[in-house]
Design a protein around this motif. Sequence first.
Motif, mmCIF file in Angstrom:
data_model
loop_
_atom_site.group_PDB
_atom_site.id
_atom_site.type_symbol
_atom_site.label_atom_id
_atom_site.label_comp_id
_atom_site.label_asym_id
_atom_site.label_seq_id
_atom_site.Cartn_x
_atom_site.Cartn_y
_atom_site.Cartn_z
ATOM 1 N N VAL A 94 35.115 -16.109 -10.691
ATOM 2 C CA VAL A 94 34.513 -14.792 -10.910
ATOM 3 C C VAL A 94 33.534 -14.471 -9.785
ATOM 4 O O VAL A 94 33.534 -13.364 -9.247
ATOM 5 C CB VAL A 94 33.816 -14.735 -12.293
ATOM 6 C CG1 VAL A 94 33.006 -13.456 -12.439
ATOM 7 C CG2 VAL A 94 34.841 -14.852 -13.397
ATOM 8 N N ILE A 95 32.686 -15.428 -9.401
ATOM 9 C CA ILE A 95 31.739 -15.205 -8.305
ATOM 10 C C ILE A 95 32.500 -14.951 -7.010
ATOM 11 O O ILE A 95 32.181 -14.045 -6.256
ATOM 12 C CB ILE A 95 30.773 -16.403 -8.153
ATOM 13 C CG1 ILE A 95 29.846 -16.470 -9.364
ATOM 14 C CG2 ILE A 95 29.964 -16.287 -6.868
ATOM 15 C CD1 ILE A 95 28.965 -17.699 -9.388
ATOM 16 N N PHE A 96 33.552 -15.740 -6.768
ATOM 17 C CA PHE A 96 34.367 -15.568 -5.567
ATOM 18 C C PHE A 96 34.956 -14.164 -5.536
ATOM 19 O O PHE A 96 34.859 -13.465 -4.543
ATOM 20 C CB PHE A 96 35.481 -16.630 -5.530
ATOM 21 C CG PHE A 96 36.505 -16.376 -4.465
ATOM 22 C CD1 PHE A 96 36.212 -16.647 -3.138
ATOM 23 C CD2 PHE A 96 37.755 -15.855 -4.782
ATOM 24 C CE1 PHE A 96 37.148 -16.404 -2.144
ATOM 25 C CE2 PHE A 96 38.690 -15.620 -3.793
ATOM 26 C CZ PHE A 96 38.389 -15.897 -2.474
ATOM 27 N N ASP A 97 35.550 -13.735 -6.636
ATOM 28 C CA ASP A 97 36.134 -12.402 -6.698
ATOM 29 C C ASP A 97 35.074 -11.330 -6.511
ATOM 30 O O ASP A 97 35.305 -10.325 -5.848
ATOM 31 C CB ASP A 97 36.857 -12.192 -8.033
ATOM 32 C CG ASP A 97 38.169 -12.955 -8.113
ATOM 33 O OD1 ASP A 97 38.676 -13.341 -7.042
ATOM 34 O OD2 ASP A 97 38.662 -13.175 -9.231
ATOM 35 N N ASN A 98 33.895 -11.534 -7.120
ATOM 36 C CA ASN A 98 32.817 -10.564 -6.983
ATOM 37 C C ASN A 98 32.323 -10.460 -5.547
ATOM 38 O O ASN A 98 32.054 -9.363 -5.075
ATOM 39 C CB ASN A 98 31.654 -10.911 -7.911
ATOM 40 C CG ASN A 98 31.971 -10.620 -9.363
ATOM 41 O OD1 ASN A 98 32.884 -9.850 -9.657
ATOM 42 N ND2 ASN A 98 31.238 -11.251 -10.266
ATOM 43 N N MET A 99 32.191 -11.580 -4.850
ATOM 44 C CA MET A 99 31.695 -11.544 -3.469
ATOM 45 C C MET A 99 32.722 -10.891 -2.536
ATOM 46 O O MET A 99 32.352 -10.151 -1.629
ATOM 47 C CB MET A 99 31.319 -12.940 -2.975
ATOM 48 C CG MET A 99 30.053 -13.485 -3.615
ATOM 49 S SD MET A 99 28.651 -12.312 -3.656
ATOM 50 C CE MET A 99 28.303 -12.102 -1.936
ATOM 51 N N VAL A 100 33.986 -11.140 -2.762
ATOM 52 C CA VAL A 100 35.013 -10.458 -1.966
ATOM 53 C C VAL A 100 34.886 -8.958 -2.185
ATOM 54 O O VAL A 100 34.900 -8.173 -1.231
ATOM 55 C CB VAL A 100 36.436 -10.959 -2.328
ATOM 56 C CG1 VAL A 100 37.507 -10.065 -1.724
ATOM 57 C CG2 VAL A 100 36.623 -12.391 -1.876
ATOM 58 N N LEU A 101 34.731 -8.566 -3.420
ATOM 59 C CA LEU A 101 34.579 -7.152 -3.746
ATOM 60 C C LEU A 101 33.285 -6.582 -3.145
ATOM 61 O O LEU A 101 33.289 -5.482 -2.593
ATOM 62 C CB LEU A 101 34.601 -6.961 -5.265
ATOM 63 C CG LEU A 101 34.565 -5.512 -5.754
ATOM 64 C CD1 LEU A 101 35.778 -4.751 -5.263
ATOM 65 C CD2 LEU A 101 34.488 -5.479 -7.271
ATOM 66 N N VAL A 102 32.197 -7.334 -3.239
ATOM 67 C CA VAL A 102 30.906 -6.887 -2.682
ATOM 68 C C VAL A 102 31.036 -6.644 -1.183
ATOM 69 O O VAL A 102 30.650 -5.585 -0.674
ATOM 70 C CB VAL A 102 29.788 -7.917 -2.980
ATOM 71 C CG1 VAL A 102 28.546 -7.641 -2.128
ATOM 72 C CG2 VAL A 102 29.432 -7.911 -4.454
ATOM 73 N N TRP A 103 31.582 -7.621 -0.462
ATOM 74 C CA TRP A 103 31.695 -7.478 0.995
ATOM 75 C C TRP A 103 32.690 -6.391 1.385
ATOM 76 O O TRP A 103 32.470 -5.662 2.351
ATOM 77 C CB TRP A 103 32.065 -8.801 1.645
ATOM 78 C CG TRP A 103 30.983 -9.836 1.515
ATOM 79 C CD1 TRP A 103 31.077 -11.044 0.908
ATOM 80 C CD2 TRP A 103 29.636 -9.742 1.994
ATOM 81 N NE1 TRP A 103 29.878 -11.711 0.967
ATOM 82 C CE2 TRP A 103 28.969 -10.929 1.635
ATOM 83 C CE3 TRP A 103 28.912 -8.770 2.683
ATOM 84 C CZ2 TRP A 103 27.638 -11.175 1.952
ATOM 85 C CZ3 TRP A 103 27.573 -9.012 2.993
ATOM 86 C CH2 TRP A 103 26.952 -10.201 2.628
ATOM 87 N N LEU A 104 33.750 -6.241 0.619
ATOM 88 C CA LEU A 104 34.727 -5.183 0.883
ATOM 89 C C LEU A 104 34.092 -3.806 0.695
ATOM 90 O O LEU A 104 34.227 -2.924 1.551
ATOM 91 C CB LEU A 104 35.943 -5.344 -0.035
ATOM 92 C CG LEU A 104 37.059 -4.317 0.154
ATOM 93 C CD1 LEU A 104 37.641 -4.425 1.559
ATOM 94 C CD2 LEU A 104 38.141 -4.518 -0.886
ATOM 95 N N VAL A 105 33.367 -3.644 -0.397
ATOM 96 C CA VAL A 105 32.700 -2.359 -0.659
ATOM 97 C C VAL A 105 31.654 -2.069 0.416
ATOM 98 O O VAL A 105 31.559 -0.948 0.923
ATOM 99 C CB VAL A 105 32.071 -2.352 -2.079
ATOM 100 C CG1 VAL A 105 31.139 -1.160 -2.268
ATOM 101 C CG2 VAL A 105 33.172 -2.345 -3.129
ATOM 102 N N LEU A 106 30.862 -3.076 0.774
ATOM 103 C CA LEU A 106 29.847 -2.872 1.812
ATOM 104 C C LEU A 106 30.488 -2.491 3.148
ATOM 105 O O LEU A 106 30.002 -1.589 3.844
ATOM 106 C CB LEU A 106 28.983 -4.124 1.983
ATOM 107 C CG LEU A 106 27.903 -4.334 0.928
ATOM 108 C CD1 LEU A 106 27.209 -5.675 1.123
ATOM 109 C CD2 LEU A 106 26.896 -3.202 0.968
#
Length: 161
Positions: free
Chosen positions: A5-17
Motif C-alpha cells: 500500500v505504501i509502495f502504491d501510494n508513493m508511486v501515485l504521490v510522485w506521479l501526481v507531483l
Amino acid sequence: MEVLVIFDNMVLVWLVLTVIFLIAEGLTFGLTTLWFALGSGFALLAALISLPVLVQIILFIIVSAASLLLLRPIVNGVLKVGRERTNADRVIGKTARVTETIENMQERGQVRLDGQVWTARSDSGERIERGREVIVLRISGVKLIVKPAPEGEQEVSPSGE
C-alpha cells in the motif's frame, strides 16, 4: 500488505507531483517548476523499483537542487528566458546626427538615425549642439541616451543615415 500500500501510494504521490509540476511549467513558461518535475520523476523511478521512501525524498531533493543549479543557467542561455529584444535595440552603438540641440534641463533634443527622428538626452547632461554626431548608448523609454562622438568618428549623412 502494508508495504504494498505504501509502495502504491508513493508511486501515485510522485506521479501526481510530476504531472502537477509539468502542468505548472506549461502555464508559466518561466522555467520555474521544471526542476522539481525532474526531481519528482527520478523519485517516481525510485518508487517503481521499491527504494525506501527516505531515499525517494532525498533523491527528489538532490535531483531538483542539482538541476536547478546546474541546468538552469544553461537552459536560460539557450532559450534566452526573460530577455525580450526589440528592433529598437539595434540602434545602440550607432552614430546619429543631432537635429535639435540636446539640453536635458529644458527637456529638448532630437537626433536622426536610420531615417527616423528620435527624442534624445545626453548621458552626461552636457549640451550637445545641432549638427554634432553622437553615439547611442541606450534607450530609456522612447528616448535615446547619447554621448558626443569623438572627433574623427565616421561621418553620417545630414539625414542621419
